[in-house]
Each structure stands twice: as structure tokens, then as C-alpha cells.
Design an enzyme around this catalytic site. Structure first.
Site, PDB file in Angstrom:
ATOM      1  N   LYS A   1      49.308  53.541  36.116  1.00 33.17           N
ATOM      2  CA  LYS A   1      50.003  52.582  36.991  1.00 33.17           C
ATOM      3  C   LYS A   1      49.779  52.970  38.448  1.00 33.17           C
ATOM      4  O   LYS A   1      49.833  54.157  38.790  1.00 33.17           O
ATOM      5  CB  LYS A   1      51.494  52.644  36.648  1.00 33.17           C
ATOM      6  CG  LYS A   1      52.332  51.631  37.369  1.00 33.17           C
ATOM      7  CD  LYS A   1      52.535  50.367  36.545  1.00 33.17           C
ATOM      8  CE  LYS A   1      53.252  49.308  37.362  1.00 33.17           C
ATOM      9  NZ  LYS A   1      52.379  48.587  38.303  1.00 33.17           N
TER      10      LYS A   1
ATOM     11  N   ILE B   1      36.777  43.599  39.263  1.00 28.56           N
ATOM     12  CA  ILE B   1      37.506  43.045  40.395  1.00 28.56           C
ATOM     13  C   ILE B   1      39.013  43.166  40.160  1.00 28.56           C
ATOM     14  O   ILE B   1      39.464  43.150  39.012  1.00 28.56           O
ATOM     15  CB  ILE B   1      37.164  41.551  40.614  1.00 28.56           C
ATOM     16  CG1 ILE B   1      37.406  40.749  39.332  1.00 28.56           C
ATOM     17  CG2 ILE B   1      35.758  41.395  41.072  1.00 28.56           C
ATOM     18  CD1 ILE B   1      37.251  39.228  39.475  1.00 28.56           C
ATOM     19  N   ASN B   2      39.762  43.284  41.236  1.00 33.59           N
ATOM     20  CA  ASN B   2      41.205  43.115  41.137  1.00 33.59           C
ATOM     21  C   ASN B   2      41.485  41.632  40.854  1.00 33.59           C
ATOM     22  O   ASN B   2      40.566  40.822  40.741  1.00 33.59           O
ATOM     23  CB  ASN B   2      41.891  43.590  42.431  1.00 33.59           C
ATOM     24  CG  ASN B   2      43.324  44.058  42.192  1.00 33.59           C
ATOM     25  OD1 ASN B   2      44.058  43.433  41.433  1.00 33.59           O
ATOM     26  ND2 ASN B   2      43.720  45.131  42.833  1.00 33.59           N
ATOM     27  N   THR B   3      42.747  41.275  40.741  1.00 37.72           N
ATOM     28  CA  THR B   3      43.085  39.903  40.361  1.00 37.72           C
ATOM     29  C   THR B   3      42.780  38.898  41.475  1.00 37.72           C
ATOM     30  O   THR B   3      42.688  39.252  42.642  1.00 37.72           O
ATOM     31  CB  THR B   3      44.579  39.803  40.029  1.00 37.72           C
ATOM     32  OG1 THR B   3      45.322  40.322  41.131  1.00 37.72           O
ATOM     33  CG2 THR B   3      44.910  40.590  38.779  1.00 37.72           C
TER      34      THR B   3
ATOM     35  N   CYS C   1      45.438  45.139  46.128  1.00 35.54           N
ATOM     36  CA  CYS C   1      46.579  44.513  45.450  1.00 35.54           C
ATOM     37  C   CYS C   1      46.991  43.248  46.205  1.00 35.54           C
ATOM     38  O   CYS C   1      47.316  43.314  47.388  1.00 35.54           O
ATOM     39  CB  CYS C   1      47.766  45.460  45.367  1.00 35.54           C
ATOM     40  SG  CYS C   1      49.205  44.663  44.613  1.00 35.54           S
TER      41      CYS C   1
ATOM     42  N   ASN D   1      50.446  37.752  37.712  1.00 40.64           N
ATOM     43  CA  ASN D   1      51.481  38.771  37.845  1.00 40.64           C
ATOM     44  C   ASN D   1      51.679  39.067  39.313  1.00 40.64           C
ATOM     45  O   ASN D   1      50.749  39.000  40.119  1.00 40.64           O
ATOM     46  CB  ASN D   1      51.127  40.055  37.082  1.00 40.64           C
ATOM     47  CG  ASN D   1      50.375  41.039  37.956  1.00 40.64           C
ATOM     48  OD1 ASN D   1      50.988  41.788  38.728  1.00 40.64           O
ATOM     49  ND2 ASN D   1      49.058  41.032  37.860  1.00 40.64           N
TER      50      ASN D   1
ATOM     51  N   LYS E   1      38.782  50.352  44.516  1.00 44.15           N
ATOM     52  CA  LYS E   1      39.018  49.113  43.759  1.00 44.15           C
ATOM     53  C   LYS E   1      39.063  47.922  44.708  1.00 44.15           C
ATOM     54  O   LYS E   1      39.912  47.855  45.597  1.00 44.15           O
ATOM     55  CB  LYS E   1      40.308  49.215  42.949  1.00 44.15           C
ATOM     56  CG  LYS E   1      40.526  48.026  42.015  1.00 44.15           C
ATOM     57  CD  LYS E   1      41.605  48.309  40.978  1.00 44.15           C
ATOM     58  CE  LYS E   1      41.892  47.101  40.104  1.00 44.15           C
ATOM     59  NZ  LYS E   1      42.925  47.385  39.094  1.00 44.15           N
TER      60      LYS E   1
ATOM     61  N   GLY F   1      54.047  44.004  42.089  1.00 44.72           N
ATOM     62  CA  GLY F   1      54.265  44.602  43.405  1.00 44.72           C
ATOM     63  C   GLY F   1      54.332  46.119  43.389  1.00 44.72           C
ATOM     64  O   GLY F   1      55.158  46.724  44.076  1.00 44.72           O
TER      65      GLY F   1
END
Lengths: 242, 305
Positions: free
Chosen positions: B46, B193-195, B132, B70, B167, B73
Site C-alpha cells: 500500500k 500506468i497508474n489509473t 496518484c 477508486n 510510477k 486517497g
């Protein structure tokens, strides 16, 4: 917890927009009333968490309200349909804490897990009072079934078309050893403020996984951050932060 | 046919390239109730920040076509608890090196967390999340410009010799430019990839479903987007890529590797099928045989023309 395939036995209307689905299969992962299952539905990505109404060795009963795409698809399922289900999720209610005469409070579609709890409390020899609140007579759910178990059942409806007119808190005029509640948050809060005895409250939240991995359904409690899916859905009265 | 699924990622030996992605596997504990997680190539913990974070208000989750949003956070107990409690527990339940995913709101925070986590024996790789989409004033802010991405990489590089993967977010004009910038500052690899930034609206309430309004879109729907991004970055840099985005099957793993990934992360699939990674690993030999692949590491970038 386990992942199991269950087969729909029947799926019939139980009240306005509410269906009762019975499924056959391995239910061994369910250990307590108030737990839930997470149902994979064809054409949807996220599983749908549904509270367990009742279970025996090889039958699972779900009573659910049609509120969106997932439950609409469930309502259309016919006997023989096979469902991929994560079983025995969440902590559930602790029947050991009940004392001699617990009160069970349910609002609307919060009633189904109350049924499974009542059944086990009656089996344990408790004197069980169930106070249920609904919008209207057409929404009344599981009344006959709860009475058949031997519970004292009290009903309130907002429009007065069944039972007493008003909210479920108006029914809570006895002395009880312990309380168990499941329903919308405003109802839970009102019950919390009305009753002086200890109790357990079952909460609802949009979930990702249902088994504690994604932190999608976190809440703050007096005992620290908790996940509704894994550390809940049942919280004890002392820890709840409204 | 003798099948070899092993890979070596910047000196870290893995039994296979299948790695649960950060944020979908917590610290591994929950998954030990479903299967023996020691089968995993590694896993990414995490996202960890310097201080404990509760994250965003709920609802944090919404359904989408072939995927989900999602907006958790970066909920996490803070780096000190991760070092003192979570990583020692991971050593007990997993045993192999893991990937320490690090979030941050300042360059200093990335550096602090990197130093503390790199000092842990069972951290094999640092994965610096500059992408993020769900936290304001940080996260993706660093990942959307080559200059700030480079600055974070440079600062973290100074404090550790362990492999650093940066990332990256796909929510940018040119992901290759950012990949090249972090490579130039000494990154050992790229995670991508991140979201993708997305939203849904509750039409009855006339409000966004997610309390944070927007969230990160993941799941099978984003797989082609991820594949194209990995393919392009593979051409642009000379460092390994951990490819992710909608990977849900052994077939997807092969495809992602052919696009250029040296290892593959699995995210949302873990939330739908808790045994997803185990099932993928078990299925890999069959799928490798289907495509005549003996040594899995040989296929990285194999689709490039």
C-alpha cells in the site's frame, strides 16, 4: 471466507421492490448472523455486497431491494442460475452479548440480517423483541416470518399505513438487555440516542473488494480506522463516531 | 517443453513476473486467508507516506464499464508503522523481497520515506508514486511535468542504492517525455500506468458518486490504454518497465510483456477475484506453451516492429 458457486433455487417478490432469493451450495464459510456475501453479476465489474438473511448447511437466503443495475439483474435471475459468491464476509453480530431480552431494530432493507440474528437468539432461549420501521405498508418485510420464530414484532411506518405512524424509535419503550440495529444511518443514530443499553450497529458503505484489501469502505471509530467490509459491518456502540 | 517463468528485475530474482499492484493488496495479510501468497513474484505494498493518512471521505468506489473508480486517497498508517510492524509481518507471511510503494506531498517526504523503507531488508525495490490522481497538492502533481518528476527521482536517487521504479500517470500529454526525464536522473525502471482520471454521477441524487468527485479508473477497460503506453515508453527508454493497467489473466500478462514489460502488476482483478494472481500464475505455463514460449523473460518487447 471462501469463493463458492451457488445455484438459485427460487427468487420471488417479498415486498415492494424487494426480492427473496434462495440459493443452494456450500455455506460453511458463514459463521455469524449479520455477515454478508459478495455476488459476481454477469456484465458488471464490481461484486455486489448483500447481507445474509438466513442460512443452513446448504441453503443461503438473501433478501435484497432493487436499487440499481446490480440488484435489477439479480431480480431477473431464474432458478438454476449459477452465481460466483464470496461467502462469509464481515464480522457479523455477537449473539453472546444479547442478555435475556434483547431488542432488534431494523429499518427497511436493514431487516434481512435481523431475521437471521433473531432466529439464532430464539434458538438460544432469548426473549426477542423486533422493532421495524418502513416507509409504508407495501414495504413491510419478514413480519410473519419473525412472528413465526416467536419474536414480539412491532412496526412503525412513516405514513401510518401499517403499525404505528412514525419512526422506529417510537417503538422502543421497554427495558432491554442489549440492542442490535441495522438500517439507514439516520435511523441508527436515532436508535443510538434513544436506547440506554449497550448494542451493535450494522453499517453500509460502497465497497470495492468486500474482504479488507482496498480500503474503499474505511470509517473512523473511537478504536481507530476500520474497514466496514472486514472489521465491520457491525460496530459496537462504544466505538461509533457519528 | 521446459517452461521458465523466472525474471530478474534490476538484480531482484523473481519466480514469475506476476506482482499485485499497490493499493489492491494492502500488506498481503488479507490475501493469506485466500491462498499461499508465497507463489507471487513479488508484491507492491500500500502506498506509504511520512505521516498516517485516513484518506478521502467515502464513497471512494464506483462501478464503471469493465472496471471501477477508486478515490481512496493514500490511506496508510505512515512510514514508521510500516517499517516497525507491516514489513516484519510481511517477512513472516511472504518471505521474499517486496516492492515498497511511496507516495508524497513534497520532495522531502519522498526522500524521508525512501530512506526509511530502503533500510528494510525485505524491501527489494522502491516504487515512487508520482501519479496518484486522488490527492490534492501532491501525488500526480509531480508526475505530470518532466521537471518535477526528474526532481523527485534525483532526490531519491541520492539516498538509496536499491532499485528505484518511478510510477507514472497516463494523464499527461506525453508519457515518454516524463519516462526519459526520470531515466536521465538515474531511475532503474518505470512502473506504468497508474489509473486514469474518471468520474460517475448518481443521477437520482444529481451528485458525483465519489465524494472526492473524481477517481482513478482501473480494470480491463484500461488494458489497451496501458498496453499502448508501455509499448511507446519501451521504445523511448532503456530501463525495465513494470507494466500494469487492467491485467486480469495469463493471456494479458503475455501481451503486456510483448508490449515491453519486464514484469507485470495486477491491480483491480485482485478485488474481484481474491485469488486472481494465484490463478494467473498457475495458468502461465499453459498459456506459454500455447504461444510456444519457453523462457518468459525472452518475450519482453517482442511485439516491437
Amino acid at each position: 471466507m471462501n469463493q463458492t458457486i451457488l445455484t438459485v433455487i427460487d427468487n420471488v417478490p417479498a415486498a415492494r421492490d424487494v426480492f427473496k432469493m434462495r440459493l443452494s451450495g456450500d455455506t460453511s464459510a458463514i459463521t455469524r448472523p449479520g455477515q454478508f456475501v459478495n455476488v459476481l453479476i454477469d456484465g458488471l465489474y464490481l461484486r455486489r455486497p448483500i447481507s445474509v438473511c438466513d442460512w443452513d448447511e446448504d441453503t443461503l437466503t438473501l433478501v435484497y431491494k432493487v436499487v440499481g443495475e446490480g440488484t435489477e439483474k439479480m431480480a431477473a435471475m431464474t432458478p438454476g442460475t449459477k452465481l460466483d459468491i464470496l461467502m462469509g464476509l464481515g464480522n457479523g453480530f455477537d449473539v453472546e452479548k444479547a442478555g435475556d431480552n434483547p431488542v432488534l431494530i431494523g429499518g427497511g432493507v436493514g431487516i434481512p440480517p435481523i431475521y437471521g440474528l433473531a432466529k439464532r437468539l430464539i434458538a438460544a432461549g432469548k426473549t426477542v423483541t423486533v422493532a421495524m420501521g418502513f416507509a409504508s405498508a407495501a414495504d413491510v418485510l419478514l413480519k410473519d416470518e419473525l412472528e413465526a420464530l416467536g419474536c414480539t414484532v412491532k412496526i412503525a411506518t412513516v405514513d401510518g399505513t401499517a403499525g404505528e405512524k412514525g419512526f422506529v424509535t417510537g417503538l422502543l419503550n421497554g427495558e432491554y438487555s442489549y440492542s442490535y440495529a441495522c438500517g439507514p444511518i439516520p435511523m441508527l443514530k436515532a436508535v443510538f440516542d434513544t436506547l440506554t443499553c449497550g448494542g451493535e450497529y450494522s453499517f453500509e458503505e460502497r465497497m470495492g473488494c468486500g474482504f479488507g484489501a482496498c480500503m474503499g469502505c474505511s470509517c473512523k471509530t473511537k478504536y481507530g480506522n476500520k474497514r466496514i467490509c472486514k472489521d465491520g459491518p457491525v460496530l459496537v456502540k462504544e466505538e461509533i463516531i457519528w | 517443453m521446459v517452461i521458465d517463468t523466472r525474471i530478474n528485475l534490476c538484480g531482484v530474482e523473481m519466480d514469475n513476473p506476476v506482482i499485485p499492484a499497490s493499493g489492491t493488496f494492502d500488506y498481503g495479510r488479507e490475501f493469506t486467508e485466500w491462498y499461499d501468497i508465497r507463489c507471487l513474484g513479488s508484491f507492491s505494498i500500500k502506498g506509504t507516506t511520512a505521516e498516517p493518512r485516513f484518506g478521502n471521505p467515502t464513497p471512494r468506489i464506483a462501478e464503471c464499464a469493465s472496471g471501477m473508480l477508486n478515490a481512496v486517497g493514500l490511506q496508510n498508517p505512515g512510514v514508521d508503522v510500516v517499517v516497525a510492524e507491516e514489513l516484519p509481518n510481511i517477512a513472516k507471511i511472504y518471505g521474499k523481497p517486496v516492492i515498497a510503494n511511496i507516495g508524497g506531498f513534497s520532495v522531502e517526504e519522498y526522500v524521508t520515506c525512501s530512506e526509511k523503507l530502503a533500510a528494510c531488508d525485505n524491501v527489494g525495490i522502491l516504487e515512487i508514486n508520482i501519479s496518484c490522481p486522488n490527492v490534492h497538492g501532491g501525488g500526480m502533481g509531480f508526475g505530470t511535468q518532466a521537471s518535477s518528476a526528474a526532481e523527485v527521482t534525483r532526490a531519491v536517487r541520492k539516498v538509496t542504492d536499491k532499485p528505484i521504479f518511478i510510477k507514472l500517470t497516463p494523464n499527461v500529454t506525453d508519457i515518454c517525455e516524463i519516462a526519459k526525464a526520470v531515466e536521465a536522473e538515474g531511475a532503474d525502471g518505470i512502473s506504468m500506468i497508474n489509473t486514469l482520471l474518471g468520474m460517475r454521477i448518481d443521477k437520482r441524487r444529481k451528485k458525483p458518486i465519489i465524494a472526492n468527485v473524481t477517481g482513478g479508473y482501473s480494470g480491463p477497460a484500461v488494458f489497451p490504454v496501458a498496453l499502448a503506453a508501455v509499448y511507446r515508453v519501451y521504445k523511448a527508454v532503456n530501463i525495465p518497465i513494470m507494466g500494469m493497467g487492467g491485467v486480469s489473466s495469463a493471456e494479458d500478462v503475455i501481451e503486456m510483456m510483448m508490449a515491453g514489460a519486464a514484469a507485470v502488476q495486477v491491480g483491480a482483478a485482485n478485488l474481484i477475484n481474491p485469488c486472481a494472481c494465484r490463478d494467473i500464475i498457475n495458468d502461465l505455463p499453459r498459456v506459454m506453451e500455447k504461444y510456444g514460449i519457453e523462457k518468459l523473460s525472452d518475450i519482453t518487447g517482442g511485439a516491437h516492429v
